[in-house]
Design a protein around this motif. Sequence first.
Motif, PDB file in Angstrom:
ATOM      1  N   ASN A   1      -6.899   7.508   2.539  1.00 51.24           N
ATOM      2  CA  ASN A   1      -7.645   8.631   1.972  1.00 51.24           C
ATOM      3  C   ASN A   1      -8.351   8.181   0.697  1.00 51.24           C
ATOM      4  N   LEU A   2      -9.033   9.077   0.034  1.00 48.53           N
ATOM      5  CA  LEU A   2      -9.812   8.703  -1.145  1.00 48.53           C
ATOM      6  C   LEU A   2      -8.935   8.383  -2.346  1.00 48.53           C
ATOM      7  N   GLN A   3      -7.640   8.665  -2.250  1.00 50.85           N
ATOM      8  CA  GLN A   3      -6.711   8.259  -3.304  1.00 50.85           C
ATOM      9  C   GLN A   3      -6.156   6.859  -3.068  1.00 50.85           C
ATOM     10  N   GLY A   4      -6.568   6.230  -1.974  1.00 49.22           N
ATOM     11  CA  GLY A   4      -6.086   4.893  -1.659  1.00 49.22           C
ATOM     12  C   GLY A   4      -4.698   4.880  -1.074  1.00 49.22           C
ATOM     13  N   GLU A   5      -4.286   5.975  -0.436  1.00 50.06           N
ATOM     14  CA  GLU A   5      -2.969   6.063   0.196  1.00 50.06           C
ATOM     15  C   GLU A   5      -3.110   5.855   1.703  1.00 50.06           C
ATOM     16  N   LEU A   6      -2.110   5.200   2.284  1.00 47.32           N
ATOM     17  CA  LEU A   6      -2.113   4.951   3.729  1.00 47.32           C
ATOM     18  C   LEU A   6      -1.789   6.245   4.465  1.00 47.32           C
ATOM     19  N   VAL A   7      -2.751   6.749   5.246  1.00 43.15           N
ATOM     20  CA  VAL A   7      -2.523   7.976   6.009  1.00 43.15           C
ATOM     21  C   VAL A   7      -2.505   7.711   7.505  1.00 43.15           C
ATOM     22  N   GLY A   8      -2.879   6.483   7.930  1.00 42.02           N
ATOM     23  CA  GLY A   8      -2.856   6.180   9.349  1.00 42.02           C
ATOM     24  C   GLY A   8      -2.929   4.687   9.615  1.00 42.02           C
TER      25      GLY A   8
ATOM     26  N   ASN B   1       3.037   9.461   8.724  1.00 39.01           N
ATOM     27  CA  ASN B   1       4.382  10.036   8.777  1.00 39.01           C
ATOM     28  C   ASN B   1       5.145   9.554  10.004  1.00 39.01           C
ATOM     29  N   MET B   2       4.441   9.414  11.134  1.00 42.71           N
ATOM     30  CA  MET B   2       5.070   8.866  12.335  1.00 42.71           C
ATOM     31  C   MET B   2       5.422   7.400  12.127  1.00 42.71           C
ATOM     32  N   ALA B   3       4.494   6.647  11.562  1.00 44.92           N
ATOM     33  CA  ALA B   3       4.731   5.220  11.331  1.00 44.92           C
ATOM     34  C   ALA B   3       5.861   4.993  10.345  1.00 44.92           C
ATOM     35  N   LYS B   4       5.950   5.834   9.318  1.00 46.41           N
ATOM     36  CA  LYS B   4       6.995   5.681   8.298  1.00 46.41           C
ATOM     37  C   LYS B   4       8.380   5.798   8.908  1.00 46.41           C
ATOM     38  N   ASP B   5       8.574   6.806   9.765  1.00 48.13           N
ATOM     39  CA  ASP B   5       9.882   6.974  10.412  1.00 48.13           C
ATOM     40  C   ASP B   5      10.201   5.787  11.313  1.00 48.13           C
ATOM     41  N   ALA B   6       9.182   5.301  12.038  1.00 48.81           N
ATOM     42  CA  ALA B   6       9.399   4.165  12.926  1.00 48.81           C
ATOM     43  C   ALA B   6       9.737   2.903  12.149  1.00 48.81           C
ATOM     44  N   VAL B   7       9.031   2.669  11.043  1.00 50.07           N
ATOM     45  CA  VAL B   7       9.271   1.472  10.228  1.00 50.07           C
ATOM     46  C   VAL B   7      10.691   1.460   9.682  1.00 50.07           C
TER      47      VAL B   7
ATOM     48  N   LEU C   1       0.845  -1.186   0.000  1.00 55.43           N
ATOM     49  CA  LEU C   1       0.000   0.000   0.000  1.00 55.43           C
ATOM     50  C   LEU C   1       0.887   1.244   0.000  1.00 55.43           C
ATOM     51  N   PRO C   2       0.683   2.165  -0.937  1.00 57.33           N
ATOM     52  CA  PRO C   2       1.513   3.385  -0.960  1.00 57.33           C
ATOM     53  C   PRO C   2       1.239   4.259   0.248  1.00 57.33           C
ATOM     54  N   LEU C   3       2.297   4.882   0.760  1.00 49.51           N
ATOM     55  CA  LEU C   3       2.174   5.758   1.918  1.00 49.51           C
ATOM     56  C   LEU C   3       1.765   7.152   1.475  1.00 49.51           C
ATOM     57  N   GLY C   4       0.786   7.707   2.161  1.00 47.75           N
ATOM     58  CA  GLY C   4       0.389   9.086   1.925  1.00 47.75           C
ATOM     59  C   GLY C   4       1.064  10.006   2.928  1.00 47.75           C
ATOM     60  N   ASP C   5       0.880  11.294   2.762  1.00 46.68           N
ATOM     61  CA  ASP C   5       1.448  12.298   3.655  1.00 46.68           C
ATOM     62  C   ASP C   5       0.365  12.707   4.654  1.00 46.68           C
ATOM     63  N   SER C   6       0.474  12.218   5.878  1.00 45.80           N
ATOM     64  CA  SER C   6      -0.563  12.488   6.869  1.00 45.80           C
ATOM     65  C   SER C   6      -0.617  13.964   7.269  1.00 45.80           C
ATOM     66  N   SER C   7       0.467  14.709   6.994  1.00 51.33           N
ATOM     67  CA  SER C   7       0.446  16.136   7.326  1.00 51.33           C
ATOM     68  C   SER C   7      -0.492  16.916   6.416  1.00 51.33           C
ATOM     69  N   ASP C   8      -0.913  16.310   5.309  1.00 51.02           N
ATOM     70  CA  ASP C   8      -1.853  16.967   4.394  1.00 51.02           C
ATOM     71  C   ASP C   8      -3.303  16.816   4.841  1.00 51.02           C
ATOM     72  N   LEU C   9      -3.551  15.955   5.837  1.00 54.79           N
ATOM     73  CA  LEU C   9      -4.925  15.718   6.279  1.00 54.79           C
ATOM     74  C   LEU C   9      -5.531  16.967   6.916  1.00 54.79           C
ATOM     75  N   LYS C  10      -6.815  17.140   6.678  1.00 55.83           N
ATOM     76  CA  LYS C  10      -7.563  18.236   7.297  1.00 55.83           C
ATOM     77  C   LYS C  10      -8.830  17.666   7.921  1.00 55.83           C
ATOM     78  N   VAL C  11      -9.282  18.313   8.974  1.00 52.29           N
ATOM     79  CA  VAL C  11     -10.525  17.891   9.599  1.00 52.29           C
ATOM     80  C   VAL C  11     -11.647  18.008   8.566  1.00 52.29           C
ATOM     81  N   GLY C  12     -12.391  16.932   8.405  1.00 49.60           N
ATOM     82  CA  GLY C  12     -13.454  16.896   7.409  1.00 49.60           C
ATOM     83  C   GLY C  12     -13.106  16.074   6.192  1.00 49.60           C
TER      84      GLY C  12
END
Length: 469
Positions: free
Chosen positions: A230-237, A259-265, A164-175
């Motif tokens: 997210n709706l693009q099918g990227e892992l955000v969490g 982003n936290m998980a990516k650094d840990a992995v 699964l491709p990793l997304g950028d969780s910092s781009d997430l917004k409420v809603g």
Amino acid sequence: MTRGHHHSAGAERKTLGVVLILAGIWLLSTLAVVRAAEPSRVGNEMPSLAPMLERVVPSVVSIAIQGSGNAGPDPMLSDPFLRKFFGLPEQPSPSERSFQVAGSGVIVDAKNGYVLTNSHLLENADEITVTLLDHRSFSAKVIGMDQPTDVAVVQIKADRLTSLPLGDSSDLKVGDYVAAVGNPYGLSQTVTMGIVSALGRSGLGSDGLENFIQTDASINPGNSGGALVNLQGELVGINSAIFGPAGSNVGIGFAIPSNMAKDAVRELIAHGKIRRGELGMLIQDLTPLLAQAFRLKISAGALVSRVMAGSAASSAGILAGDVVVAVDGRPIRSDVDLRTALGLLGAGAKARLTIDRHNRVLELPVELREANTVSTALVKGEGLLAGVALADISPDSAAYGQADGAEILAVDPQSDAAQAGLIAGDFIVSVDQQPVHSATQVAQRANRFNKLLLLGIFHAGGIQYLVIP
């Protein structure tokens, strides 16, 4: 008369024509409103997440864990080593109980078979089985686990995997819309949908690094370790926790940002653990009351309460009373924010701290040093601390980076210390109002007192005083 009749008929025809035109306009307007209310379509198909999920679901796996552990809430009574250490009468250790846990995981490296999941799932695991969407099952080995981030990596030897491709969780917004995919209640590859309800959640009672994504996408037992996309099918969490009575879903779930998980992995795959750096300072929330007492214009941040001599913080020029308000430009609103930001940086990592010092803003570059690996050997308390098992505060401890002193591993229920309220899991940070830096120092200083031993206890993020009479 006839002319009049002809004039009247023409007028009626004109009136009828106007009515028909108005009726036509009303009909067209009504159809336009109805069409506007219909869901948008692509071709002749209704809108659907199915195309995106067809790519995502094969990357999400079910994980079955089998293990065993000792029952018994009191480590003093259940641990034969501690009983022998304190000379308590021997008793048969409680029988080991077997357990089975169902969870989820996400394939993040198809070539090497690396699967990302939660570390809390794997505690005391003896056997780990990963099952794919195509029903193939494989035994997995643990590559690395990290309790503070609740991230773990296991590996399976299999072909035809999909990552699964990793997304950028910092781009997430409420809603933002998100979908949770996992194995709730053993129902593999279940998908639920919701929105991002909040970001940066902390203070949830976890001892780890807290920066959760909150979502109302249904997350239930068994979803732990699954994907939030997210709706693009990227892992955000990575789905990690839920809030609700008896573990049921009430629309409040939490996921570890990608982003936290990516650094840990990356660290877990490379080293089997996360080599954390440290600055060597104690911090606490800057509350409005503290801000008023310090005469500060700001009302949020991480207040530096103590700087260790010879530490990276000391070398950088950080002083007690400074307030960290940003790390590399990212706002810091609490001690949890700062602990999380620094906790993901390894030894040798460099950062720029924005400091408020008596209402003056400073930019201080810092370089984290490798966290000291301290001995976890038991130190036996004597005198008024008789019946207490102590150890130095290790990098794996919940209070590491927040308190300096000794961790209380166990307390004999019959001891004076227990009667005074000393409990396992707390931390002794001072003896007779003097700071202490190790378990040995705590025991040595406490041994000088035969009554009224005053201890400073770090508990639930704050310091309290306790007296053993």
